[in-house]
Scaffold this active site. Structure first.
Site, PDB file in Angstrom:
ATOM      1  N   ALA A 106       0.809  -1.218   0.000  1.00 29.97           N
ATOM      2  CA  ALA A 106       0.000   0.000   0.000  1.00 29.97           C
ATOM      3  C   ALA A 106       0.843   1.270   0.000  1.00 29.97           C
ATOM      4  CB  ALA A 106      -0.931   0.005   1.211  1.00 29.97           C
ATOM      5  N   LYS A 107       2.105   1.169   0.470  1.00 34.85           N
ATOM      6  CA  LYS A 107       3.046   2.295   0.529  1.00 34.85           C
ATOM      7  C   LYS A 107       2.418   3.511   1.205  1.00 34.85           C
ATOM      8  CE  LYS A 107       5.688   0.774  -3.517  1.00 34.85           C
ATOM      9  NZ  LYS A 107       4.797  -0.317  -3.971  1.00 34.85           N
ATOM     10  N   ARG A 108       1.829   3.309   2.366  1.00 33.43           N
ATOM     11  CA  ARG A 108       1.189   4.389   3.095  1.00 33.43           C
ATOM     12  C   ARG A 108       2.227   5.204   3.882  1.00 33.43           C
ATOM     13  NH1 ARG A 108      -2.380   3.309  -0.184  1.00 33.43           N
ATOM     14  NH2 ARG A 108      -4.508   2.726   0.406  1.00 33.43           N
TER      15      ARG A 108
END
Length: 293
Positions: A106-108
């Site tokens: 998700a690379k949040r």
């Protein structure tokens, strides 16, 4: 005053320990589940929610017995809206049922209460999107990720922090500072968190912490040039780029050197292109796994 809310407690072994055991048992392969429109078409599926669901669950069922972890690319579910996220929820639940670790790609990354909300979504007990681990972007400062790192520790889950990526644009930020680079400081911060972990090696597994790093499989000599010691971090290393994106197992052994035992190599398109036949998918994954061994 309202009663204080109880803090989550880990009902499972730490993520790093579980990942190390899975890698020792099944090999160091992470199978990406990336429902690109081009792959859906190649499988003879429509680019809609029904096609997304069939693609994802077919891939999971075929690959779960072979891979140490599966990594759904969240953006490719989000593009289908709420119905696509419902498919992702179903996929993550199915992965738990098949006893394969999941990495939500998700690379949040954000600050304060917003970062805490992302942490609750991807790592919180009871969340339908909760995975075994999630990828995070530290470019608002490593400490901005603290809500997710702390929640992962409390729930026995993990995180993978973007450390050194192989996209051409990444160097303009990550390499700044040379031997005191941005990437090096992020990677060392992850090592500091892992130093406080209860890191216990198994009889045939490395001692891994639960704060992992994303290091591109095709970074070449950048680790050496920037003076980065991955082995000292005890971090599991998620290494995208193996297979169709150009990195061979031999390349990766040279790149990662003494940290090779920490590396979880990711292959997505190179495996998924063998679908939709489940036997073909599994054979492609077995071939990739055996190359890494």
């Amino acid at each position: 005053m309202p009663d204080a809310q109880p803090q989550p407690t880990a009902a499972r072994a730490p993520f790093g320990r579980r990942l190390a055991a899975a890698m020792a048992d099944r090999g160091p392969l992470c199978a990406g589940i990336d429902p690109h429109p081009s792959l859906l078409a190649q499988w003879g599926l429509d680019d809609d929610v029904a096609g997304l669901r069939r693609f994802s669950l077919t891939a999971l069922e075929a690959l779960a017995p072979v891979a140490a972890a599966v990594k759904p690319q969240v953006a490719l579910f989000e593009r289908h809206g709420s119905a696509g996220l419902a498919v992702l929820e179903e996929l993550l639940a199915a992965a738990r049922g098949l006893d394969v670790l999941s990495i939500a790609d998700a690379k949040r990354g954000d600050i304060g209460s917003t970062m805490a909300a992302y942490a609750d979504a991807w790592l919180g007990e009871g969340s339908p999107l909760a995975a075994d681990s999630v990828t995070l972007s530290p470019y608002l400062g490593y400490e901005s990720l603290r809500p997710a790192i702390d929640l992962a520790q409390r729930t026995g889950r993990g995180v993978f922090v973007l450390g050194l990526t192989s996209n051409p644009e990444g160097a303009s930020v990550q390499h700044v500072g040379a031997q005191a680079s941005v990437a090096k400081r992020i990677i060392e911060a992850a090592g500091t968190d892992n130093a406080g972990d209860d890191v216990v090696p198994g009889p045939s597994a490395p001692a891994l912490g639960s704060v992992g790093l994303v290091i591109g499989a095709t970074v070449g000599e950048a680790l050496e040039e920037l003076g980065i010691d991955l082995a000292a971090t005890r971090a599991p290393v998620l290494a995208p780029g193996f297979g169709a994106q150009g990195a061979t197992a031999e390349d990766m052994r040279r790149t990662f050197g003494g940290a090779w035992e920490q590396v979880l190599a990711t292959s997505s398109r190179g495996i998924l292109a063998a679908g939709p036949d489940a036997a073909g998918l599994r054979a492609a994954a077995e071939k990739a796994r055996d190359e890494l061994a």
